[in-house]
Design a protein around this motif. Structure first.
Motif, PDB file in Angstrom:
ATOM      1  N   GLY A   1      38.271  32.425  31.845  1.00 40.76           N
ATOM      2  CA  GLY A   1      38.311  32.051  33.257  1.00 40.76           C
ATOM      3  C   GLY A   1      39.115  33.043  34.103  1.00 40.76           C
ATOM      4  O   GLY A   1      39.746  33.966  33.582  1.00 40.76           O
ATOM      5  N   ILE A   2      39.089  32.821  35.402  1.00 39.80           N
ATOM      6  CA  ILE A   2      39.769  33.717  36.351  1.00 39.80           C
ATOM      7  C   ILE A   2      40.609  32.892  37.298  1.00 39.80           C
ATOM      8  O   ILE A   2      40.155  31.868  37.827  1.00 39.80           O
ATOM      9  N   HIS A   3      41.851  33.321  37.512  1.00 36.49           N
ATOM     10  CA  HIS A   3      42.709  32.634  38.485  1.00 36.49           C
ATOM     11  C   HIS A   3      42.114  32.838  39.887  1.00 36.49           C
ATOM     12  O   HIS A   3      41.642  33.937  40.216  1.00 36.49           O
ATOM     13  N   PRO A   4      42.121  31.783  40.738  1.00 35.44           N
ATOM     14  CA  PRO A   4      41.530  31.897  42.084  1.00 35.44           C
ATOM     15  C   PRO A   4      42.049  33.097  42.884  1.00 35.44           C
ATOM     16  O   PRO A   4      41.308  33.701  43.658  1.00 35.44           O
ATOM     17  N   GLU A   5      43.317  33.455  42.696  1.00 40.51           N
ATOM     18  CA  GLU A   5      43.883  34.571  43.449  1.00 40.51           C
ATOM     19  C   GLU A   5      43.311  35.915  43.014  1.00 40.51           C
ATOM     20  O   GLU A   5      43.403  36.900  43.748  1.00 40.51           O
ATOM     21  N   ASN A   6      42.720  35.957  41.814  1.00 37.27           N
ATOM     22  CA  ASN A   6      42.243  37.232  41.270  1.00 37.27           C
ATOM     23  C   ASN A   6      40.731  37.422  41.391  1.00 37.27           C
ATOM     24  O   ASN A   6      40.205  38.452  40.965  1.00 37.27           O
ATOM     25  N   ILE A   7      40.023  36.439  41.982  1.00 37.17           N
ATOM     26  CA  ILE A   7      38.563  36.534  42.049  1.00 37.17           C
ATOM     27  C   ILE A   7      38.120  37.740  42.871  1.00 37.17           C
ATOM     28  O   ILE A   7      37.209  38.489  42.473  1.00 37.17           O
ATOM     29  N   ASP A   8      38.736  37.952  44.035  1.00 41.90           N
ATOM     30  CA  ASP A   8      38.371  39.122  44.849  1.00 41.90           C
ATOM     31  C   ASP A   8      38.787  40.428  44.178  1.00 41.90           C
ATOM     32  O   ASP A   8      38.120  41.458  44.334  1.00 41.90           O
ATOM     33  N   LYS A   9      39.865  40.377  43.426  1.00 44.68           N
ATOM     34  CA  LYS A   9      40.411  41.583  42.813  1.00 44.68           C
ATOM     35  C   LYS A   9      39.485  42.170  41.747  1.00 44.68           C
ATOM     36  O   LYS A   9      39.429  43.395  41.574  1.00 44.68           O
ATOM     37  N   ILE A  10      38.737  41.298  41.055  1.00 42.73           N
ATOM     38  CA  ILE A  10      37.926  41.791  39.930  1.00 42.73           C
ATOM     39  C   ILE A  10      36.763  42.673  40.396  1.00 42.73           C
ATOM     40  O   ILE A  10      36.172  43.398  39.591  1.00 42.73           O
ATOM     41  N   PHE A  11      36.427  42.596  41.697  1.00 42.15           N
ATOM     42  CA  PHE A  11      35.335  43.426  42.208  1.00 42.15           C
ATOM     43  C   PHE A  11      35.823  44.736  42.811  1.00 42.15           C
ATOM     44  O   PHE A  11      35.017  45.518  43.316  1.00 42.15           O
ATOM     45  N   MET A  12      37.144  44.959  42.775  1.00 39.30           N
ATOM     46  CA  MET A  12      37.681  46.212  43.298  1.00 39.30           C
ATOM     47  C   MET A  12      37.518  47.328  42.274  1.00 39.30           C
ATOM     48  O   MET A  12      37.456  47.076  41.061  1.00 39.30           O
ATOM     49  N   ASP A  13      37.459  48.558  42.760  1.00 39.36           N
ATOM     50  CA  ASP A  13      37.281  49.716  41.883  1.00 39.36           C
ATOM     51  C   ASP A  13      38.468  49.866  40.940  1.00 39.36           C
ATOM     52  O   ASP A  13      39.630  49.853  41.370  1.00 39.36           O
ATOM     53  N   PHE A  14      38.166  50.014  39.658  1.00 39.74           N
ATOM     54  CA  PHE A  14      39.168  50.270  38.609  1.00 39.74           C
ATOM     55  C   PHE A  14      40.212  49.147  38.519  1.00 39.74           C
ATOM     56  O   PHE A  14      41.329  49.373  38.078  1.00 39.74           O
ATOM     57  N   GLU A  15      39.840  47.934  38.952  1.00 35.97           N
ATOM     58  CA  GLU A  15      40.770  46.804  38.904  1.00 35.97           C
ATOM     59  C   GLU A  15      40.258  45.764  37.920  1.00 35.97           C
ATOM     60  O   GLU A  15      39.056  45.590  37.734  1.00 35.97           O
ATOM     61  N   GLN A  16      41.208  45.044  37.291  1.00 35.90           N
ATOM     62  CA  GLN A  16      40.868  43.894  36.479  1.00 35.90           C
ATOM     63  C   GLN A  16      41.744  42.730  36.912  1.00 35.90           C
ATOM     64  O   GLN A  16      42.707  42.900  37.667  1.00 35.90           O
ATOM     65  N   ALA A  17      41.383  41.526  36.453  1.00 31.86           N
ATOM     66  CA  ALA A  17      42.056  40.323  36.944  1.00 31.86           C
ATOM     67  C   ALA A  17      43.559  40.392  36.721  1.00 31.86           C
ATOM     68  O   ALA A  17      44.353  40.059  37.597  1.00 31.86           O
ATOM     69  N   GLU A  18      43.972  40.866  35.561  1.00 25.31           N
ATOM     70  CA  GLU A  18      45.400  40.958  35.243  1.00 25.31           C
ATOM     71  C   GLU A  18      45.659  42.278  34.536  1.00 25.31           C
ATOM     72  O   GLU A  18      44.760  42.866  33.931  1.00 25.31           O
ATOM     73  N   SER A  19      46.906  42.720  34.607  1.00 23.21           N
ATOM     74  CA  SER A  19      47.247  44.005  33.984  1.00 23.21           C
ATOM     75  C   SER A  19      47.080  43.971  32.473  1.00 23.21           C
ATOM     76  O   SER A  19      46.869  45.002  31.836  1.00 23.21           O
ATOM     77  N   SER A  20      47.158  42.773  31.892  1.00 21.31           N
ATOM     78  CA  SER A  20      47.034  42.655  30.436  1.00 21.31           C
ATOM     79  C   SER A  20      45.579  42.647  29.971  1.00 21.31           C
ATOM     80  O   SER A  20      45.305  42.743  28.778  1.00 21.31           O
ATOM     81  N   THR A  21      44.639  42.530  30.920  1.00 17.32           N
ATOM     82  CA  THR A  21      43.218  42.430  30.544  1.00 17.32           C
ATOM     83  C   THR A  21      42.746  43.666  29.798  1.00 17.32           C
ATOM     84  O   THR A  21      42.068  43.574  28.783  1.00 17.32           O
ATOM     85  N   THR A  22      43.103  44.843  30.325  1.00 19.29           N
ATOM     86  CA  THR A  22      42.676  46.087  29.680  1.00 19.29           C
ATOM     87  C   THR A  22      43.236  46.180  28.259  1.00 19.29           C
ATOM     88  O   THR A  22      42.540  46.614  27.331  1.00 19.29           O
ATOM     89  N   ARG A  23      44.485  45.773  28.109  1.00 21.89           N
ATOM     90  CA  ARG A  23      45.112  45.850  26.781  1.00 21.89           C
ATOM     91  C   ARG A  23      44.438  44.900  25.789  1.00 21.89           C
ATOM     92  O   ARG A  23      44.211  45.246  24.633  1.00 21.89           O
ATOM     93  N   LYS A  24      44.094  43.686  26.249  1.00 25.05           N
ATOM     94  CA  LYS A  24      43.515  42.670  25.366  1.00 25.05           C
ATOM     95  C   LYS A  24      42.027  42.878  25.118  1.00 25.05           C
ATOM     96  O   LYS A  24      41.546  42.732  23.995  1.00 25.05           O
ATOM     97  N   PHE A  25      41.292  43.204  26.193  1.00 27.02           N
ATOM     98  CA  PHE A  25      39.836  43.211  26.098  1.00 27.02           C
ATOM     99  C   PHE A  25      39.203  44.586  26.307  1.00 27.02           C
ATOM    100  O   PHE A  25      38.007  44.748  26.079  1.00 27.02           O
ATOM    101  N   GLY A  26      39.988  45.562  26.809  1.00 30.37           N
ATOM    102  CA  GLY A  26      39.427  46.880  27.075  1.00 30.37           C
ATOM    103  C   GLY A  26      38.654  46.906  28.384  1.00 30.37           C
ATOM    104  O   GLY A  26      38.622  45.949  29.150  1.00 30.37           O
ATOM    105  N   GLY A  27      38.023  48.044  28.640  1.00 24.81           N
ATOM    106  CA  GLY A  27      37.220  48.178  29.856  1.00 24.81           C
ATOM    107  C   GLY A  27      37.915  49.026  30.903  1.00 24.81           C
ATOM    108  O   GLY A  27      39.133  49.230  30.868  1.00 24.81           O
TER     109      GLY A  27
END
Length: 608
Positions: A386-412
């Motif tokens: 799932g995605i926190h409501p505050e991060n929904i707009d953020k996930i569509f930004m260039d080179f951004e993911q919902a949380e800083s730990s996302t890249t470490r956990k899931f890659g991308g």
């Protein structure tokens, strides 16, 4: 020329124009008065009593008529003084001759306007001298008339008359200076405004110059970025082509059972790396506005099944189940961009797989008549983090993911959803997200896809099937490639497809071979020593305009495609190529060829 110099020049031009106007006025008044006074020469010449006045009128008239000549000699101030003196003298003379019978002395008052007309507020001294001349003539005229009527009372009236004249003189001076002061204020204020405007223009031009420099710098940076991407694309795709090509060859060469899993892992990893490179290039294309949307017939359901199948391996690794549900009301064949539609759905599905573990992922596709005819809604729902409501707009930004730990956990890279949103905008759509933290997410978008005839789609499919069944043993292909690994991959595929071929290590050798032999198709690499692919194609086209030449390029940017067309090539296959795509393109060009004297037999196409 500087701004201040330009402004000063404009001011000087204004002053010169004003002086020229005053000169024309003085010339006009001088000529008119000279012509008016001249006939009186003959009038007074008939009277013995006023014979001397005939001479005075003649001289005065001639002097008036010489004023334009004096102005022409650049003696403008003298000419204006002379005009004022002569006008005063003439009015005084006629007033004295006609005595009290006439009110001609009233013409002294129009003469008072001449100094204001001829001199500026900066020439106050000339104005005062002119008034002094005019009022002296007025005093002489009044004094003469008073003494002529009654000399006895002249001594009593003269002080009163003189005091009144002096008072009028002072009053007119004050009034004149008030007008001049206002005129001075107006001119100074106008000059101040002009200076402010000049300053604003200067600032604006400096800003425009800065913007032009910034634009040039941005264009240079953009060009550098494109060159870098082109170079990096080539450098990354060239070895990747060998990896993917060899992997496909090994998979097709009946490997041992224990080797299949390793080969599939290698293929999956290489495909993932290729997908990452494609994402970066697509992002650059979209940002530069150089990505076009196609409108061709395609089988949507078949595309959805292929996407599901492609993600099944990764889903199985994470114990996920993918479920595809399609509304039966959706037409079998639709018209749109199958590549971009598949890219969007694949991005959403691969994200759902990545962020879900031991869960269900549903792809739902249905007609949405509430929006309008031919509108199809796509939904991808997962049971992931799932995605926190505050991060929904953020996930569509260039080179951004919902949380800083996302890249470490899931890659991308954080580009997938950004590209997805941009692609949907190009297809006149938008993406919606509903998510519950810890329970999963649903991504939704709607596309307008018009139904297409099955005949048109079947025609394209039939052409491909016919090409598959045709024998090309009598055809000859020239492969121009300098990289030995890519040569090995390409020639192995050509052997497997029973296609005769020859190899040229660079463009110069290819040119010599093309001059000596007839080929049915030339597969041309672009970056080679001795002579690159562009140069070789240009030289070949000087004597051969019929043989199809297809670029084998590791670069997918628009500028490369433009250069390919300019050089005379008929298409491009982008490395690393999928074997079936390469085979389809080769068969198509061998079948269609090029008709002499016409443009390319087939539009530019890119195969990945």
């Amino acid at each position: 020329m500087s701004e201040s110099a330009t402004f000063q020049l404009e001011n000087n031009n204004t002053l010169i124009s004003d002086q020229a106007r005053k000169t024309k006025i003085s010339n006009f008044i001088g000529i008119i008065l000279g012509l008016i006074i001249f006939p009186y020469t003959f009038y007074f010449n008939q009277s013995v009593e006023y014979e001397y006045l005939a001479v005075a009128c003649l001289l005065t008239s001639l002097t008036f008529l010489t004023i334009p000549l004096i102005n022409h000699l650049k003696k403008t101030t003298f000419a204006r003084y002379l005009l004022i003196i002569l006008s005063t003298f003439s009015v005084g003379m006629f007033s004295i001759i006609l005595e009290a019978k006439s009110h001609i002395f009233i013409f002294f008052f129009p003469i008072i306007l001449l100094p204001l007309l001829f001199f500026t507020y900066k020439q106050r001294t000339h104005i005062i001298i002119s008034y002094f001349i005019i009022f002296t003539g007025l005093v002489c005229d009044i004094s003469y008339k008073i003494y002529q009527q009654d000399p006895a009372i002249a001594n009593e009236l003269m002080p009163l008359v003189l005091s009144n004249i002096i008072f009028c003189f002072l009053l007119i001076c004050v009034y004149s200076f008030t007008i001049l002061k206002q005129k001075q204020y107006f001119h100074e204020n106008l000059e101040k405004k002009n200076q402010e405007l000049l300053s604003q223009i200067t600032v604006r031009r400096q800003t425009e110059a800065s913007l032009r420099e910034a634009k040039s710098a941005a264009e240079a940076m953009s060009k550098s970025k494109e060159n870098f991407l082109s170079s990096m694309s080539h450098e990354l795709r060239t070895p990747l082509n060998a990896v993917i090509g060899i992997t496909n060859l090994l998979i097709d060469s009946d490997p041992k059972k224990e080797q299949v899993e390793n080969l599939n892992i290698m293929k999956f990893s290489a495909d993932s790396l290729l997908s990452l490179i494609n994402d970066i290039l697509d992002y650059n294309k979209i940002s530069a506005g150089k990505l076009d949307i196609e409108h061709i017939p395609f089988n949507l359901v078949q595309h959805l099944k292929n996407i599901k199948e492609a993600n099944t391996f990764k889903a199985t690794e994470r114990n996920n189940t993918i479920k595809l549900m399609v509304d039966p009301a959706i037409p079998k064949i639709l018209k749109g961009d199958p590549t971009r539609v598949a890219q969007v759905i694949n991005n959403l599905l691969s994200n759902a797989v990545k962020f879900t573990e031991e869960g269900l992922i549903e792809i739902r596709v249905f007609m949405n008549e509430s929006i309008g005819d031919n509108h199809i809604t796509f939904e991808v729902e997962d049971q992931g983090v799932g995605i926190h409501p505050e991060n929904i707009d953020k996930i569509f930004m260039d080179f951004e993911q919902a949380e800083s730990s996302t890249t470490r956990k899931f890659g991308g890279t954080g580009l997938g959803l950004s590209i997805t949103k941009k692609l949907l905008r190009l297809m006149n759509s938008n993406i919606e997200v509903s998510s519950t933290l810890g329970a999963g997410s649903t991504f939704r978008f709607t596309l307008e896809l018009l139904p297409s005839s099955e005949e048109e789609y079947e025609t394209l499919t039939k052409l491909d099937q016919e090409e598959e069944n045709v024998s090309y043993a009598h055809k000859k292909i020239l492969l121009v490639e300098d990289n030995p690994f890519n040569v090995k991959v390409a020639t192995q595929f050509l052997k497997n497809w029973a296609l005769p071929y020859e190899v040229a290590e660079n463009g110069q050798i290819a040119l010599e071979m093309a001059q000596k032999n007839n080929y049915d198709l030339i597969l041309m690499d672009l970056q080679m020593p001795e002579m690159n692919g562009y140069e070789a194609t240009t030289e070949i086209r000087k004597f051969n305009t019929n043989t199809p030449i297809v670029a084998l390029t590791a670069s997918a940017i628009a500028e490369v495609k433009s250069r390919i067309e300019s050089a005379g090539m008929n298409g491009a296959i982008t490395k690393p190529f999928v074997p079936n795509d390469l085979k389809k393109s080769v068969m198509k060009y061998l079948t269609l060829g090029i008709k002499k004297g016409t443009k390319d037999a087939e539009k530019f196409q890119e195969a990945r």
